[in-house]
Scaffold this motif. Structure first.
Motif, short mmCIF file in Angstrom:
data_model
loop_
_atom_site.label_atom_id
_atom_site.label_comp_id
_atom_site.label_asym_id
_atom_site.label_seq_id
_atom_site.Cartn_x
_atom_site.Cartn_y
_atom_site.Cartn_z
N TRP A 153 6.27 2.59 6.79
CA TRP A 153 5.99 2.80 5.37
C TRP A 153 6.96 2.01 4.51
CZ3 TRP A 153 8.80 4.68 1.29
CH2 TRP A 153 8.08 4.91 0.11
N GLY A 154 8.24 2.04 4.86
CA GLY A 154 9.25 1.30 4.10
C GLY A 154 8.99 -0.19 4.14
N PHE A 155 8.67 -0.72 5.32
CA PHE A 155 8.37 -2.15 5.44
C PHE A 155 7.16 -2.52 4.58
CE2 PHE A 155 10.16 -2.65 10.04
CZ PHE A 155 11.45 -2.66 9.55
N LYS A 156 6.08 -1.75 4.70
CA LYS A 156 4.86 -2.08 3.95
C LYS A 156 5.09 -2.03 2.45
CE LYS A 156 1.47 -0.95 7.47
NZ LYS A 156 0.40 -0.05 7.89
N THR A 157 5.86 -1.06 1.99
CA THR A 157 6.15 -0.97 0.56
C THR A 157 6.98 -2.17 0.11
OG1 THR A 157 6.05 1.43 0.65
CG2 THR A 157 7.18 0.46 -1.25
N TYR A 158 8.00 -2.52 0.88
CA TYR A 158 8.83 -3.69 0.56
C TYR A 158 7.99 -4.97 0.54
CZ TYR A 158 12.58 -7.14 0.99
OH TYR A 158 13.40 -8.23 0.82
N TYR A 159 7.13 -5.13 1.54
CA TYR A 159 6.29 -6.32 1.62
C TYR A 159 5.32 -6.39 0.45
CZ TYR A 159 8.03 -6.40 6.46
OH TYR A 159 8.82 -6.41 7.58
N ALA A 160 4.81 -5.26 0.01
CA ALA A 160 3.91 -5.25 -1.14
C ALA A 160 4.63 -5.75 -2.38
CB ALA A 160 3.34 -3.84 -1.37
N PHE A 161 5.88 -5.32 -2.58
CA PHE A 161 6.67 -5.82 -3.71
C PHE A 161 6.87 -7.34 -3.61
CE2 PHE A 161 8.21 -1.38 -4.40
CZ PHE A 161 7.86 -1.29 -5.74
N LEU A 162 7.19 -7.83 -2.40
CA LEU A 162 7.36 -9.27 -2.22
C LEU A 162 6.05 -10.00 -2.52
CD1 LEU A 162 9.49 -9.42 1.06
CD2 LEU A 162 10.28 -9.87 -1.28
N ASN A 163 4.92 -9.46 -2.07
CA ASN A 163 3.63 -10.09 -2.33
C ASN A 163 3.25 -10.09 -3.80
OD1 ASN A 163 3.12 -10.85 0.30
ND2 ASN A 163 1.92 -9.05 0.80
N CYS A 164 3.82 -9.16 -4.56
CA CYS A 164 3.57 -9.11 -6.01
C CYS A 164 4.53 -10.00 -6.78
CB CYS A 164 3.67 -7.67 -6.50
SG CYS A 164 2.28 -6.64 -5.96
N GLY A 165 5.37 -10.75 -6.09
CA GLY A 165 6.26 -11.70 -6.74
C GLY A 165 7.66 -11.21 -7.02
N GLU B 246 7.65 -22.43 -1.23
CA GLU B 246 6.78 -22.71 -2.38
C GLU B 246 6.05 -24.03 -2.18
OE1 GLU B 246 9.59 -22.66 -5.58
OE2 GLU B 246 9.69 -20.47 -5.61
N THR B 247 4.71 -23.96 -2.14
CA THR B 247 3.91 -25.17 -1.95
C THR B 247 3.09 -25.53 -3.18
OG1 THR B 247 2.07 -23.91 -1.01
CG2 THR B 247 3.71 -24.75 0.54
N GLY B 248 3.31 -24.84 -4.29
CA GLY B 248 2.58 -25.14 -5.52
C GLY B 248 1.70 -24.01 -5.98
N ASP B 249 1.20 -23.19 -5.05
CA ASP B 249 0.40 -22.03 -5.45
C ASP B 249 1.32 -20.81 -5.45
OD1 ASP B 249 0.82 -22.02 -2.75
OD2 ASP B 249 -1.19 -21.43 -2.19
N VAL B 250 0.79 -19.62 -5.62
CA VAL B 250 1.60 -18.41 -5.63
C VAL B 250 1.14 -17.46 -4.54
CG1 VAL B 250 2.17 -18.56 -8.09
CG2 VAL B 250 0.15 -17.30 -7.37
N VAL B 251 2.07 -16.63 -4.08
CA VAL B 251 1.73 -15.58 -3.13
C VAL B 251 0.95 -14.52 -3.88
CG1 VAL B 251 2.67 -13.81 -1.60
CG2 VAL B 251 3.79 -16.04 -1.75
N ARG B 252 -0.15 -14.09 -3.31
CA ARG B 252 -1.01 -13.07 -3.93
C ARG B 252 -0.90 -11.76 -3.18
NH1 ARG B 252 -2.36 -15.09 -8.70
NH2 ARG B 252 -3.25 -17.15 -8.58
N PRO B 253 -0.83 -10.64 -3.92
CA PRO B 253 -0.81 -9.34 -3.23
C PRO B 253 -2.16 -9.06 -2.58
CG PRO B 253 -0.91 -9.04 -5.61
CD PRO B 253 -0.76 -10.51 -5.36
N LYS B 254 -2.11 -8.30 -1.52
CA LYS B 254 -3.34 -7.88 -0.85
C LYS B 254 -4.01 -6.78 -1.70
CE LYS B 254 -1.44 -8.97 3.68
NZ LYS B 254 -0.46 -9.89 3.15
N ARG B 255 -5.31 -6.70 -1.63
CA ARG B 255 -6.07 -5.71 -2.41
C ARG B 255 -5.54 -4.30 -2.17
NH1 ARG B 255 -10.80 -6.50 -5.01
NH2 ARG B 255 -11.12 -8.45 -3.91
#
Length: 187
Positions: free
Chosen positions: A3-15, A168-177
């Motif tokens: 749960w902690g990993f997934k929450t942290y990863y979601a924040f990273l995916n949101c920028g 960074e390749t020019g686009d942005v990381v997008r959060p998962k639905r």
């Protein structure tokens, strides 16, 4: 842990470029003080200011047991790679543990993209060491981390987790639905 990993990863995916830190929540969780901790690579003299600078830069890893000493393209965790350097990621280093490691994983944008079977070479001190040498080709902007797990005799897991690097390749990381839905539900 999951749960902690997934929450942290979601924040990273949101920028949110959050660096991991450690703490025990002693009094809330039944673990001793110092159980969860952060190790920081310090450049120059070991001072509080240099330690905070290294922590803020993400030159670190968190752990509840194993030690995780990794580099990405020869650079410390926390590095931001741009354009050409962001397309390929070469991860090197080692994971050190008191007991044999169960697995080493490379995570990109929240997904395990590589699971490495640890070598668990016994050291002179009776600990275990597993080399890490993995290469990834990235097609889009990404963040990446390395984590490892040490299974205890009682079945519980101890882990170590690097701070992320950002490519960074020019686009942005997008959060998962599912991550967007999770945060909306929490609000």
């Amino acid at each position: 842990i999951d749960w902690g990993f997934k929450t942290y990863y979601a924040f990273l995916n949101c920028g949110f470029r959050m660096r991991p830190t450690g703490g025990t929540a002693a009094g809330v969780h039944s673990v001793p003080a110092g159980f969860g901790r952060v190790y920081v690579r310090v450049d120059g003299e070991f001072t509080y200011a240099n330690w905070i600078r290294g922590l803020d830069a993400g030159n670190s890893f968190v752990t509840t047991g194993p030690m995780l000493l990794v580099a990405f393209n020869g650079q410390a965790p926390g590095t931001v790679f741009t354009e050409g350097a962001a397309k390929k990621l070469h991860i090197t280093g080692s994971a050190e543990s008191r007991l044999p490691l169960d697995r080493i994983e490379v995570v990109v944008n929240g997904d395990v993209v590589r699971t490495v079977q640890p070598t668990n070479r016994e050291t002179k001190s009776g600990a275990y060491s597993s080399a890490i040498d993995e290469s990834l080709d990235l097609k889009t902007s990404s963040w990446a981390i390395v984590r490892c797990f040490e299974k205890q005799p009682d079945g519980r897991l101890r882990f170590a987790h690097s701070a992320p690097v950002h490519c960074e390749t020019g686009d942005v990381v997008r959060p998962k639905r599912r991550e967007v839905a999770y945060f909306i539900d929490r609000v």
